[in-house]
Write a protein that holds these residues in place. Sequence first.
Motif, mmCIF file in Angstrom:
data_model
loop_
_atom_site.group_PDB
_atom_site.id
_atom_site.type_symbol
_atom_site.label_atom_id
_atom_site.label_comp_id
_atom_site.label_asym_id
_atom_site.label_seq_id
_atom_site.Cartn_x
_atom_site.Cartn_y
_atom_site.Cartn_z
ATOM 1 N N ALA A 1 0.818 -1.215 0.000
ATOM 2 C CA ALA A 1 0.000 0.000 0.000
ATOM 3 C C ALA A 1 0.852 1.265 0.000
ATOM 4 N N LEU A 2 1.970 1.232 0.733
ATOM 5 C CA LEU A 2 2.776 2.440 0.927
ATOM 6 C C LEU A 2 4.038 2.506 0.082
ATOM 7 N N GLY A 3 4.331 1.454 -0.676
ATOM 8 C CA GLY A 3 5.586 1.442 -1.416
ATOM 9 C C GLY A 3 6.785 1.205 -0.502
ATOM 10 N N TYR A 4 6.555 0.566 0.634
ATOM 11 C CA TYR A 4 7.591 0.201 1.580
ATOM 12 C C TYR A 4 8.075 -1.206 1.250
ATOM 13 N N GLN A 5 8.968 -1.724 2.075
ATOM 14 C CA GLN A 5 9.407 -3.107 1.964
ATOM 15 C C GLN A 5 9.447 -3.730 3.353
ATOM 16 N N VAL A 6 9.199 -5.033 3.393
ATOM 17 C CA VAL A 6 9.318 -5.746 4.659
ATOM 18 C C VAL A 6 10.779 -5.672 5.086
ATOM 19 N N GLN A 7 10.983 -5.337 6.347
ATOM 20 C CA GLN A 7 12.348 -5.200 6.853
ATOM 21 C C GLN A 7 13.058 -6.537 6.808
ATOM 22 N N GLY A 8 14.238 -6.544 6.247
ATOM 23 C CA GLY A 8 15.018 -7.766 6.123
ATOM 24 C C GLY A 8 15.640 -8.194 7.445
ATOM 25 N N PRO A 9 16.231 -9.379 7.449
ATOM 26 C CA PRO A 9 16.861 -9.891 8.667
ATOM 27 C C PRO A 9 18.121 -9.091 9.005
ATOM 28 N N PRO A 10 18.573 -9.208 10.244
ATOM 29 C CA PRO A 10 19.777 -8.480 10.641
ATOM 30 C C PRO A 10 21.021 -9.005 9.919
ATOM 31 N N PRO A 11 22.087 -8.202 9.902
ATOM 32 C CA PRO A 11 23.329 -8.639 9.254
ATOM 33 C C PRO A 11 23.793 -9.991 9.809
ATOM 34 N N GLY A 12 24.296 -10.811 8.899
ATOM 35 C CA GLY A 12 24.780 -12.128 9.278
ATOM 36 C C GLY A 12 23.774 -13.243 9.034
ATOM 37 N N PHE A 13 22.552 -12.866 8.644
ATOM 38 C CA PHE A 13 21.513 -13.862 8.382
ATOM 39 C C PHE A 13 20.932 -13.629 6.998
ATOM 40 N N ALA A 14 20.810 -14.698 6.227
ATOM 41 C CA ALA A 14 20.260 -14.592 4.873
ATOM 42 C C ALA A 14 18.744 -14.429 4.894
ATOM 43 N N THR A 15 18.074 -15.039 5.881
ATOM 44 C CA THR A 15 16.615 -14.985 5.957
ATOM 45 C C THR A 15 16.189 -14.837 7.412
ATOM 46 N N TRP A 16 14.920 -14.434 7.604
ATOM 47 C CA TRP A 16 14.378 -14.395 8.963
ATOM 48 C C TRP A 16 14.326 -15.787 9.586
ATOM 49 N N PRO A 17 13.910 -16.832 8.867
ATOM 50 C CA PRO A 17 13.942 -18.165 9.495
ATOM 51 C C PRO A 17 15.340 -18.550 9.990
ATOM 52 N N ASP A 18 16.388 -18.163 9.232
ATOM 53 C CA ASP A 18 17.753 -18.436 9.697
ATOM 54 C C ASP A 18 18.020 -17.743 11.027
ATOM 55 N N ALA A 19 17.639 -16.467 11.124
ATOM 56 C CA ALA A 19 17.872 -15.696 12.354
ATOM 57 C C ALA A 19 17.056 -16.257 13.510
ATOM 58 N N LEU A 20 15.790 -16.511 13.272
ATOM 59 C CA LEU A 20 14.916 -16.986 14.345
ATOM 60 C C LEU A 20 15.335 -18.363 14.841
ATOM 61 N N THR A 21 15.778 -19.219 13.932
ATOM 62 C CA THR A 21 16.275 -20.536 14.324
ATOM 63 C C THR A 21 17.536 -20.387 15.176
ATOM 64 N N ALA A 22 18.444 -19.522 14.743
ATOM 65 C CA ALA A 22 19.693 -19.303 15.490
ATOM 66 C C ALA A 22 19.416 -18.749 16.883
ATOM 67 N N TRP A 23 18.382 -17.939 17.013
ATOM 68 C CA TRP A 23 18.049 -17.342 18.304
ATOM 69 C C TRP A 23 17.206 -18.258 19.175
ATOM 70 N N GLY A 24 16.803 -19.420 18.640
ATOM 71 C CA GLY A 24 16.010 -20.374 19.415
ATOM 72 C C GLY A 24 14.543 -20.000 19.557
ATOM 73 N N VAL A 25 14.029 -19.187 18.656
ATOM 74 C CA VAL A 25 12.622 -18.800 18.713
ATOM 75 C C VAL A 25 11.780 -19.963 18.180
ATOM 76 N N PRO A 26 10.811 -20.438 18.960
ATOM 77 C CA PRO A 26 9.967 -21.542 18.495
ATOM 78 C C PRO A 26 9.222 -21.149 17.212
ATOM 79 N N GLU A 27 9.079 -22.096 16.310
ATOM 80 C CA GLU A 27 8.472 -21.803 15.011
ATOM 81 C C GLU A 27 7.063 -21.234 15.121
ATOM 82 N N ASP A 28 6.309 -21.610 16.154
ATOM 83 C CA ASP A 28 4.953 -21.070 16.301
ATOM 84 C C ASP A 28 4.942 -19.591 16.692
#
Length: 142
Positions: free
Chosen positions: A24-51
Amino acid sequence: MAKEIQVTFDCADPGALAEFWAAALGYQVQGPPPGFATWPDALTAWGVPEDQWNSKSAIVDPDGKGSRIFFQRVPEGKTVKNRVHLDVRSAPGLEGDERLAALEAEAARLAPLGATKVEVREDMQSIFIVMQDPEGNEFCLD
């Protein structure tokens, strides 16, 4: 000194609402922090449960000028009209039929993304369209 602000939406589906507002706004979803290719990579590394992976999301202005918009999952649903809403400037400087045509075109663009047109209003010689996002949050095309 002026402060930066972040607009936060409480919602049921942060990922989907972030995608809607990015489009709607011409924005973009914020990408993962440096050192991670994807959000799932970051969340897995941080131990965040998939749910919990869809408990938060954010969008950013690709030009770095607009405010960050943050989406957080909450257990309760929306029950009343928003006290604060976004005005999406879709026809600045336009008047009359030209303004209404630009606003209607933007409403038509947003509808397939999940927005709902509520009504066309006229206030103080200005026309705007009241809309709702996919979770029912009001916003105006102005």
